[in-house]
Structure formats: C-alpha cells, structure tokens
Design an enzyme around this catalytic site. Structure first.
Site, short mmCIF file in Angstrom:
data_model
loop_
_atom_site.label_atom_id
_atom_site.label_comp_id
_atom_site.label_asym_id
_atom_site.label_seq_id
_atom_site.Cartn_x
_atom_site.Cartn_y
_atom_site.Cartn_z
N HIS A 216 0.82 -1.21 0.00
CA HIS A 216 0.00 0.00 0.00
C HIS A 216 0.85 1.27 0.00
CE1 HIS A 216 0.52 -0.28 4.47
NE2 HIS A 216 0.47 1.04 4.40
N ASP B 278 0.03 -7.54 1.16
CA ASP B 278 0.54 -6.20 1.47
C ASP B 278 2.06 -6.17 1.48
OD1 ASP B 278 0.23 -3.49 1.83
OD2 ASP B 278 0.13 -3.62 4.02
N SER C 163 4.84 2.10 7.91
CA SER C 163 4.49 1.00 7.00
C SER C 163 5.65 0.68 6.06
CB SER C 163 3.26 1.37 6.17
OG SER C 163 2.11 1.41 6.97
#
Length: 307
Positions: free
Chosen positions: A55, A85, A161
């Site tokens: 993402h 992901d 992330s």
C-alpha cells in the site's frame, strides 16, 4: 537480577537492534500524479532489492529511498502483492547491507520486538515493545485477509508501513503494515510463506492465486457430523459469485463446507490458504453438508484477477 540490571539488559538489546538494523532501513518517498506518499523500506539483498508494504507504493512505478548514511537512490517497483501487502523494489544504485531475515514462526507472545522506520517523516525512528498476540487476521483493501499477522504494542504511526519489526537479535521478523489503534500495531510476518511470496515478486513481479468465488463465516456443525469429522465447526457459505468456479461446481448459499481437497475447512481464511498458483485449473473435491447429508462437488478454480 535486579530491576536495574533488567533495565540495562533491555536497553542494551534495543540499542543493539538499532545499531544493527537502522542503517539498512530507508525512508521511502512516492509520488503518484499529484499525490505524494511516504513510508519505509528495508534492504533485502546486497544487489539492491528493497522490501516494503504494497500500500506504500500503490499506483507508483518508482520511489526515492533515503538511508541514514546519506545515501539516496531511485528505486523501481518490481512487484507488489496487495493480498499480502508486500512489495519489492530494485534500487538503481548502491545500498547498505541487507537486513537479516528471521522467522516469525519462532516468536512467542511477550517477546521483545523493535520497530524501525520513518513515522510521520521522522527518519530513523526506533520504538520497542512486545509481541502482544500472534495469528491475527488483517483485512486488506481487496477484501481478502492476510494471515498470521503479528500484533505488537511497539508504537507505530503513519510512515512506519514497510519498515522493520525486528527481534532482539536484529533479525527482521515482520514488515510493519498497520496501526489498528492506540497501542495496537500490526506486522506481516516473515515466515516460509512470505519468503516464497517475496521470491516470486522478485522473479515474476506478481503472485498468481486461484479463486473459487465464495464467501462465508464459521458455523457450528450438527453434533453427529462433528463427531464424524472430528471438529465442531465448518464454513457456512453466505455468498456464491455468479459465474464463479464455485457456482459452476454447484455450491449454494447455505452449504456448510467441511473440506476442500481433503483439507479441513473452518474459516474463509482456510479456503484462501489453499488458493495458491498450483490450484489454478486443477480439479478440487469440495465436501459440504447440505440438507442433512454430506455431498461432494468438483470445482476447478481459475486465476484471480489482479487487484
């Protein structure tokens, strides 16, 4: 051991991880049209492969990676897999040494873990905590679920992330991926499954998966059936997609799936785990409980379209 000694040991472990891992963690800058994004990445191989969250680089073909030693390189997005992901990039220049990979299968609840990344644009940040839980499920934007997610109370914020979740030896055991709430961070595990996914992304740029076309939820089995199959629950089908392999096989809403290809089924995640590349185009026997009887149907999964 005194409290002071324990604190010193804790501090020494975190300092060791920071000194070992931080040089190999990059601040990632991404631009897609007018939208700018940021995240983290880690060096995967000495020849320039980087690992991040899918993402973080969604919709992007290129990113800039900045390292603590001042190294700045352009990196091309080689492959991404929204369903896990995970994404892989390839740097166009020299990068620091790779992070050592660990195995999340060896983690225990309560174990020390350290998160390294670039939250809120603050490069080279380190937070520490424990493994709060294992085996969590993380819904993705595609509607699928990432299995075996690690939950930690190490502080994570936007920008973390794609960064590293490391054990006390400085081995990457997870890729930080989400903030689920205050004190609740989630990381995709580094284990045998994700290692295979990463290798596939490096060599093929994408991960092929099979698709049946059903959705459902865990449901208790009748006592007589539970005794016969040796478990108390199955997967009650709530939806069958029109024209899907499941529909063509004759699966119906209300069926309770007991087994697929001989494997016990209790949750949608269990079905998803079987939908690997090898299942595409292969005949799978699906056993369901329907109208008081066990019924076998044959489904032939097809390839899941890119998401």
């Amino acid at each position: 051991m005194s409290d002071e000694d324990a604190l010193d040991a804790y501090s020494a472990a975190v300092v060791h991880v920071a000194e070992t891992v931080l040089p190999s963690v990059a601040s990632l800058r991404v631009r897609v049209g007018r939208r700018q994004g940021a995240g983290s990445a880690s060096v995967l191989t000495a020849d320039g492969f980087l690992l991040t969250s899918a993402h973080v680089v969604e919709g992007a073909e290129r990113a800039k990676a900045d390292f603590a030693d001042g190294t700045e390189v352009d990196a091309d997005v080689i492959g991404r897999d929204p369903l896990s992901d995970l994404a892989v990039l390839r740097a166009r220049g020299d990068v620091p040494p790779p992070v050592r990979l660990g195995d999340a299968a060896n983690l225990r609840v309560g174990q020390l873990v350290v998160a390294l990344g670039n939250p809120l644009g603050l490069a080279g940040s380190v937070t520490a905590g424990i493994v709060s839980a294992l085996g969590r499920a993380l819904p993705t934007q595609s509607g699928r679920v990432v299995d075996e997610v690690i939950q930690t109370d190490a502080a994570l914020n936007p920008g973390n992330s794609g960064g590293v979740l490391a054990d006390s030896s400085g081995r990457m055991v997870g890729v930080n991926t989400a903030v689920a709430g205050i004190g609740v961070g989630l990381a995709v595990p580094i284990n045998s499954t994700t290692r295979q996914l990463i290798t596939t992304l490096m060599t093929q740029g994408r991960v092929r998966r099979a698709w049946l076309g059903i959705a459902g939820s865990q449901s208790p089995l009748p006592p007589t059936l539970a005794a016969k199959v040796g478990r108390r629950n199955g997967l009650r089908v709530a939806q069958v997609i029109d024209g899907s392999p499941a529909a063509r096989a004759g699966l119906f809403r209300g069926d309770v799936v007991v087994a697929v290809d001989g494997e016990p089924i209790v949750t949608s995640t269990a079905v998803q785990r079987l939908m690997v590349e090898d299942a595409i185009g292969r005949r799978l026997e699906i056993t369901v409980w329907r109208n008081g009887a066990l019924v076998d149907v044959i489904a032939i999964p097809r390839e899941l379209a890119d998401t």
